[in-house]
Write a protein that holds these residues in place. Structure first.
Motif, mmCIF file in Angstrom:
data_model
loop_
_atom_site.group_PDB
_atom_site.id
_atom_site.type_symbol
_atom_site.label_atom_id
_atom_site.label_comp_id
_atom_site.label_asym_id
_atom_site.label_seq_id
_atom_site.Cartn_x
_atom_site.Cartn_y
_atom_site.Cartn_z
ATOM 1 N N MET A 1 0.849 -1.183 0.000
ATOM 2 C CA MET A 1 0.000 0.000 0.000
ATOM 3 C C MET A 1 0.896 1.248 0.000
ATOM 4 N N SER A 2 0.588 2.180 -0.845
ATOM 5 C CA SER A 2 1.368 3.414 -0.914
ATOM 6 C C SER A 2 0.489 4.606 -0.548
ATOM 7 N N THR A 3 1.135 5.641 -0.042
ATOM 8 C CA THR A 3 0.448 6.870 0.327
ATOM 9 C C THR A 3 0.570 7.858 -0.818
ATOM 10 N N GLU A 4 -0.548 8.425 -1.226
ATOM 11 C CA GLU A 4 -0.520 9.415 -2.308
ATOM 12 C C GLU A 4 -0.006 10.746 -1.765
ATOM 13 N N TRP A 5 0.804 11.425 -2.598
ATOM 14 C CA TRP A 5 1.324 12.720 -2.211
ATOM 15 C C TRP A 5 1.494 13.578 -3.437
ATOM 16 N N LYS A 6 1.538 14.897 -3.213
ATOM 17 C CA LYS A 6 1.821 15.840 -4.292
ATOM 18 C C LYS A 6 2.359 17.116 -3.681
ATOM 19 N N MET A 7 3.168 17.825 -4.465
ATOM 20 C CA MET A 7 3.743 19.089 -4.019
ATOM 21 C C MET A 7 3.904 20.019 -5.205
ATOM 22 N N GLN A 8 3.711 21.292 -4.947
ATOM 23 C CA GLN A 8 4.010 22.359 -5.899
ATOM 24 C C GLN A 8 4.731 23.442 -5.120
ATOM 25 N N GLY A 9 5.780 24.006 -5.724
ATOM 26 C CA GLY A 9 6.495 25.039 -5.008
ATOM 27 C C GLY A 9 7.720 25.510 -5.740
ATOM 28 N N GLU A 10 8.695 25.935 -4.964
ATOM 29 C CA GLU A 10 9.916 26.507 -5.520
ATOM 30 C C GLU A 10 11.129 25.737 -5.017
ATOM 31 N N TYR A 11 12.177 25.706 -5.841
ATOM 32 C CA TYR A 11 13.408 24.976 -5.552
ATOM 33 C C TYR A 11 14.588 25.924 -5.719
ATOM 34 N N LEU A 12 15.541 25.848 -4.802
ATOM 35 C CA LEU A 12 16.737 26.683 -4.860
ATOM 36 C C LEU A 12 17.940 25.816 -4.553
ATOM 37 N N GLU A 13 19.010 25.995 -5.308
ATOM 38 C CA GLU A 13 20.229 25.215 -5.092
ATOM 39 C C GLU A 13 21.447 26.110 -5.268
ATOM 40 N N SER A 14 22.402 25.931 -4.388
ATOM 41 C CA SER A 14 23.677 26.627 -4.496
ATOM 42 C C SER A 14 24.762 25.655 -4.063
ATOM 43 N N CYS A 15 25.850 25.586 -4.828
ATOM 44 C CA CYS A 15 26.919 24.656 -4.465
ATOM 45 C C CYS A 15 28.277 25.217 -4.898
ATOM 46 N N THR A 16 29.321 24.482 -4.555
ATOM 47 C CA THR A 16 30.681 24.931 -4.841
ATOM 48 C C THR A 16 31.152 24.566 -6.241
ATOM 49 N N CYS A 17 30.346 23.861 -7.016
ATOM 50 C CA CYS A 17 30.723 23.527 -8.392
ATOM 51 C C CYS A 17 30.699 24.786 -9.263
ATOM 52 N N ARG A 18 31.490 24.775 -10.309
ATOM 53 C CA ARG A 18 31.493 25.906 -11.247
ATOM 54 C C ARG A 18 30.327 25.758 -12.206
ATOM 55 N N GLY A 19 29.625 26.842 -12.437
ATOM 56 C CA GLY A 19 28.474 26.807 -13.342
ATOM 57 C C GLY A 19 27.361 25.962 -12.769
ATOM 58 N N ALA A 20 26.589 25.359 -13.652
ATOM 59 C CA ALA A 20 25.504 24.479 -13.222
ATOM 60 C C ALA A 20 26.097 23.208 -12.616
ATOM 61 N N CYS A 21 25.549 22.779 -11.505
ATOM 62 C CA CYS A 21 26.079 21.618 -10.777
ATOM 63 C C CYS A 21 25.937 20.340 -11.605
ATOM 64 N N PRO A 22 27.052 19.699 -11.984
ATOM 65 C CA PRO A 22 26.979 18.479 -12.771
ATOM 66 C C PRO A 22 26.557 17.265 -11.931
ATOM 67 N N CYS A 23 26.600 17.412 -10.610
ATOM 68 C CA CYS A 23 26.316 16.279 -9.723
ATOM 69 C C CYS A 23 24.901 15.742 -9.901
ATOM 70 N N ILE A 24 23.944 16.618 -10.184
ATOM 71 C CA ILE A 24 22.563 16.149 -10.338
ATOM 72 C C ILE A 24 22.391 15.297 -11.595
ATOM 73 N N TYR A 25 23.382 15.320 -12.479
ATOM 74 C CA TYR A 25 23.363 14.480 -13.679
ATOM 75 C C TYR A 25 24.339 13.309 -13.543
ATOM 76 N N LEU A 26 24.726 13.024 -12.270
ATOM 77 C CA LEU A 26 25.621 11.908 -11.937
ATOM 78 C C LEU A 26 27.021 12.077 -12.511
ATOM 79 N N GLU A 27 27.422 13.316 -12.756
ATOM 80 C CA GLU A 27 28.774 13.625 -13.197
ATOM 81 C C GLU A 27 29.613 14.019 -11.982
ATOM 82 N N PRO A 28 30.941 13.938 -12.066
ATOM 83 C CA PRO A 28 31.783 14.337 -10.937
ATOM 84 C C PRO A 28 31.699 15.845 -10.679
ATOM 85 N N PRO A 29 31.823 16.262 -9.412
ATOM 86 C CA PRO A 29 31.829 17.692 -9.111
ATOM 87 C C PRO A 29 33.054 18.366 -9.720
ATOM 88 N N THR A 30 32.906 19.605 -10.114
ATOM 89 C CA THR A 30 33.991 20.314 -10.798
ATOM 90 C C THR A 30 35.159 20.637 -9.881
#
Length: 77
Positions: A1-30
């Motif tokens: 049995m699973s519980t239904e869920w939903k969300m709408q909102g805003e997302y913010l990310e900041s990291c030490t990688c240069r440019g767009a963070c490659p980590c979210i695409y499973l690439e090594p950090p810069t």
């Protein structure tokens, strides 16, 4: 049995990688490792019968290499 869920909102990310963070695409950090602060503001949402409207979530993390390899240190607020 699973519980239904939903969300709408805003997302913010900041990291030490240069440019767009490659980590979210499973690439090594810069910079060899990735230290990040990630946040969400839930405008509308629910988990089963539990309302999530107006909640904020933050994660502070450090991945010592590619995120898919694990060994993260993380704090959830």
């Amino acid at each position: 049995m699973s519980t239904e869920w939903k969300m709408q909102g805003e997302y913010l990310e900041s990291c030490t990688c240069r440019g767009a963070c490659p980590c979210i695409y499973l690439e090594p950090p810069t910079e060899g490792d990735c230290t990040a602060l990630v946040g969400w503001h839930i405008k509308n949402g629910q988990y089963g019968d539990v309302p999530l409207d107006g909640l904020n979530i933050a994660v502070a993390l450090n991945a010592p290499g590619p995120m898919a390899e694990g060994n993260w240190k993380a704090v959830l607020y």
